[in-house]
Write a protein that holds these residues in place. Structure first.
Motif, PDB file in Angstrom:
ATOM      1  N   SER A 279       0.854  -1.186   0.000  1.00 43.89           N
ATOM      2  CA  SER A 279       0.000   0.000   0.000  1.00 43.89           C
ATOM      3  C   SER A 279       0.890   1.235   0.000  1.00 43.89           C
ATOM      4  CB  SER A 279      -0.912   0.017   1.236  1.00 43.89           C
ATOM      5  OG  SER A 279      -0.210   0.510   2.359  1.00 43.89           O
ATOM      6  N   LYS A 281       1.053   3.419   2.073  1.00 49.80           N
ATOM      7  CA  LYS A 281       1.543   3.661   3.437  1.00 49.80           C
ATOM      8  C   LYS A 281       2.916   3.032   3.659  1.00 49.80           C
ATOM      9  CE  LYS A 281      -2.937   4.244   5.685  1.00 49.80           C
ATOM     10  NZ  LYS A 281      -3.700   4.327   4.422  1.00 49.80           N
ATOM     11  N   ASP A 352      -5.797  -1.229   1.580  1.00 49.26           N
ATOM     12  CA  ASP A 352      -5.703  -1.092   3.036  1.00 49.26           C
ATOM     13  C   ASP A 352      -6.651  -2.076   3.737  1.00 49.26           C
ATOM     14  OD1 ASP A 352      -3.851   0.891   2.793  1.00 49.26           O
ATOM     15  OD2 ASP A 352      -5.260   2.537   3.096  1.00 49.26           O
TER      16      ASP A 352
END
Length: 376
Positions: A279, A281, A352
């Motif tokens: 992801s 992130k 996510d």
């Protein structure tokens, strides 16, 4: 404008002269201006007579001051190693390019940069992933650097602009030569929205196969980390990966299906030790770590406050089912329910959700619900 700048531009345009030769000339004469006015006999300590004749012939048809003014009128900036504005990321390379040409702006020194690269002939899965990663990273303050090529490179750069972020294109031609022409709109959008078009090749230089390894080296050099979205095992992407590793940069790859040849390169990179990017992130965490290592608080990706992730994920689950549903179907359901969301953001949220254990990604852009709630 310093007088020596005019002669630096002349020296960088000398035919058949590379960075190593420029380094020798500067060691021998001290400045580009001194090289320009050097007598033929003096130049014999660096060049053969036939080379000296070519240099003198070239110089007779080149008016340094006039040519440099023409460069500025075209909106092209010229930076060389002696300039304070020369990018520090490139200055740290073992062999930094002597000069850069730039239309627009250079990447900010204190802004994190990531190279997003991959296959020219990418799949729909690759397109979605490139949009999701580049878009979310750009909106979080991470600059996207790439080569403006067809496929993953250009898709990632477009997503960065759509998210209101910054992107910089490094070309294998002069900055005034749009290549590929299919990305003409992207070229002008990068300039219109505050990004930059960068090249180590003088204006007017046509794209040639032998230019692209150097272009790829600069892409890696201007970046703090590298993300490979899709790549075959034998492709130009691997040149950039090798150069990034030589420069000590962290390389991340997005995993793909074992049966998909476009994912072979990424899967092999992961097997060889590259970071797994599941992801955006994951990439943002990379820059937070880098910033902490440098003791620079606030220099990583800009974190965005979110109301309630658990509540959001539970709501997203309601649009999934226990059989595979395509991202297009999910988007259509959400819009009918009054949810305003772009497909790139939706893909990021779904990835996510998979990481939270509430869903599973199957068949590229299809998702299946595997739990009634997540994150609780």
């Amino acid at each position: 404008m310093t007088e020596n700048k005019i002669y630096q531009y002349w020296m960088h345009n000398l035919p058949g002269i590379g960075d190593r030769t420029i380094e020798k000339l500067l060691k021998a004469y001290g400045s580009a201006k001194a090289v320009y006015f050097a007598e033929e006999d003096s130049l014999k300590k660096v060049f053969r007579e036939d080379k000296i004749r070519k240099i003198k012939e070239f110089s007779r048809g080149w008016n340094p001051q006039k040519r440099y003014q023409e460069l500025l009128r075209k909106g092209i900036a010229f930076y060389c190693l002696e300039d304070a504005a020369y990018p520090e990321r490139l200055r740290r390379l073992s062999h930094p390019p002597y000069a850069l040409y730039c239309m627009g702006s250079l990447p900010e020194e204190d802004s994190p940069c990531v190279a997003v690269i991959g296959a020219r002939e990418c799949s729909e899965y690759g397109r979605y992933v490139a949009q999701a990663f580049a878009g979310e990273m750009a909106s979080a303050g991470i600059s996207i650097v790439s080569g403006m090529a067809r496929g993953i490179d250009g898709i990632g750069q477009k997503a960065a602009l759509e998210s209101g972020g910054a992107t910089y294109a490094v070309l294998g031609s002069g900055v005034d030569i749009i290549y590929p022409l299919s990305n003409q709109r992207l070229y002008y959008e990068i300039l219109d929205k505050g990004g930059g078009i960068i090249s180590v090749f003088p204006p007017g230089t046509e794209p040639k196969k032998q230019h692209f390894p150097e272009r790829n080296r600069i892409v890696a050099g201007l970046s703090d980390a590298l993300l490979v979205v899709e790549a075959r095992i034998k492709s130009g992407t691997w040149i950039t990966v090798d150069m990034a590793l030589e420069q000590g940069k962290n390389v991340y790859a997005v995993p793909g299906r074992l049966t998909d040849r476009l994912s072979d390169g990424c899967n092999l990179l992961i097997r060889q030790g590259a970071g797994i990017a599941l992801s955006p992130k994951d990439m943002m965490a990379e820059f937070t770590i880098l910033a902490n290592r440098k003791g620079e608080k606030g220099k990583g990706a800009k974190g965005k406050e979110k109301k309630s992730e658990t509540s959001y994920y539970n709501g997203l689950l309601s649009f999934l089912d226990f059989y595979p549903v395509s991202i297009d179907e999910i988007l259509e359901k959400m819009k009918k329910a009054g949810e305003d969301i772009e497909i790139t953001e939706l893909l990021s949220k779904l990835v996510d959700l998979c990481m939270e254990g509430g869903a599973k990604q199957v068949g590229g852009t299809y998702f299946v619900k595997i739990a009634d709630n997540c994150g609780g």
